[in-house]
Motif scaffolding. Structure first.
Motif: not given
Length: 386
Positions: A206-222, A347-353
């Motif tokens: 809704e806010e932007l179009t990221p090229e990358y999203v970084l997701i801390p991962t444990s069980s994998g559900g997120l 210059g990439a748009k990156v989102v970190s959770i």
């Protein structure tokens, strides 16, 4: 209830009845939903068509619609960095999104008791939403879980049960006993829980179009939930391209990344896990193979970071006013490595959770700048401190 069908993302078997795991042993998920967003106040109402059950809004505690904060660290790293701040959810973690949708189902299905296997974020979340819904809650934890940590769970009135034995088996035993005793267990990759996490992808888009999203991962559900959200947006024609999703794990417990780097189709148990990022220290993640399949299918990435990097980036985030769990800082540590290697371009748009609040895990934190001062010497103390 809405019409839906479940599918195993690993073997492809489908189910017309509600199950939590496939006969092949892997977690199931709802088939993809398509729709259009509505003009409404909450994420649940704006993306009403995308949920497998109608959200019970009177059970909401205000989860979701979390801020996407632009980070000053992005300038230093040569990217446009945004932080999806899940720490502001009602029980201070992303888990509330999945818990709310799962409890919505439990209430509609007539369950009187819900449960979960967790010693941290999910335990508090399930206990809080069960209290909101007037349900009983059974929280199963390992024998080693500290009483101090569990106070934040039992305060909601939940029954907290310390279990002696193999904690890895506890997940599967809980599902068996849940069916026998009529308890609906909302564990890490419960299909409704995974659906709730799609809202993170919807809100980002809704806010932007990221090229990358970084997701801390444990069980994998997120990871699975965010991936499914972006895929459904693309299939509905609401975004043109999928971002590159990056699963981030701690080096001291990285079964998914290890299998990915070795080109394997299945994960193996990570022996003797040791990391400060305990929220993502799952040695045999129940959604590990499903995440691995997504990584291979979409040519996404999996990277690891060490404890020194995690602690340093937790401190850097705090300097921006965001105090997060060590697990939440893994995304920034991974970004530094990937930007330096050129795997994430300038210059990439990156989102970190940012998955959870640092207020939940204070034990390893240094005291910081704390000094003593006599009232008569206060001016000098203030001057020297500046």
């Amino acid at each position: 209830m809405r019409t839906w069908r479940l599918i195993c993302p690993v073997c492809g078997k489908t189910y017309d009845k509600l199950v939590q795991r496939c006969s092949c042993g892997e977690p199931v998920e709802f088939e993809h939903f398509k729709g259009e967003p509505y003009i409404a106040k909450t994420i649940w109402e704006r993306f009403w068509d995308f949920w497998p059950v109608e959200p019970e809004m009177e059970l909401s505690l205000g989860e979701g619609d979390t801020p996407l904060v632009k980070s000053k660290l992005g300038k230093e790293l040569g990217v446009k960095l945004y932080l999806k701040n899940e720490t502001v959810n009602p029980t201070w973690s992303f888990k509330d999104r999945g818990t709310f949708l799962s409890v919505s189902y439990a209430v509609k299905a007539g369950h009187k008791t819900v449960g979960t296997v967790s010693t941290g974020n999910m335990a508090a979340s399930v206990a809080a939403y069960a209290a909101r819904a007037g349900l009983n809650a059974k929280i199963l934890v390992s024998e080693s879980a500290s009483d101090e940590k569990l106070k934040a769970v039992s305060v909601y009135g939940a029954d907290v049960i310390k279990v002696r034995g193999d904690y890895g088996r506890l997940y599967f035993e809980s599902l068996k006993l849940g069916e026998k005793l009529g308890i609906y267990f909302i564990n890490s990759d419960n299909p409704f829980r995974v659906e709730g996490y799609k809202g993170i992808a919807f809100e980002i888009a809704e806010e932007l179009t990221p090229e990358y999203v970084l997701i801390p991962t444990s069980s994998g559900g997120l990871f699975r939930g965010i991936a499914k959200g972006f895929i459904e947006l693309k299939e509905s024609g609401l975004i043109e391209e999928l971002p590159t999703l990056i699963a981030v794990q701690a080096e001291g417990c990285s079964p998914i990344c290890r299998a990915f780097k070795e080109g394997k189709a299945r994960i193996e148990r990570f022996e003797n896990p040791k990391t400060v990022a305990k929220a993502i220290a799952n040695p045999y993640p129940p959604s590990g193979n499903a995440v691995l399949k997504l990584l291979h299918e979409f040519d996404w990435k999996c990277t690891t970071v060490d404890d020194d990097e995690i602690i340093e980036d937790q401190r850097e985030l705090a300097e921006e006013g965001l105090f997060v769990q060590p697990a939440s800082a893994t995304g920034i540590a991974a970004l530094k490595k990937l930007a330096k290697s050129g795997e994430i371009e300038e210059g990439a748009k990156v989102v970190s959770i940012l998955t959870g609040s640092g207020l939940k895990v204070l034990s390893h934190m240094p005291a910081g700048r704390i000094s003593n001062c006599l009232l008569e010497e206060l001016e000098n103390c203030i001057r020297s401190g500046s």
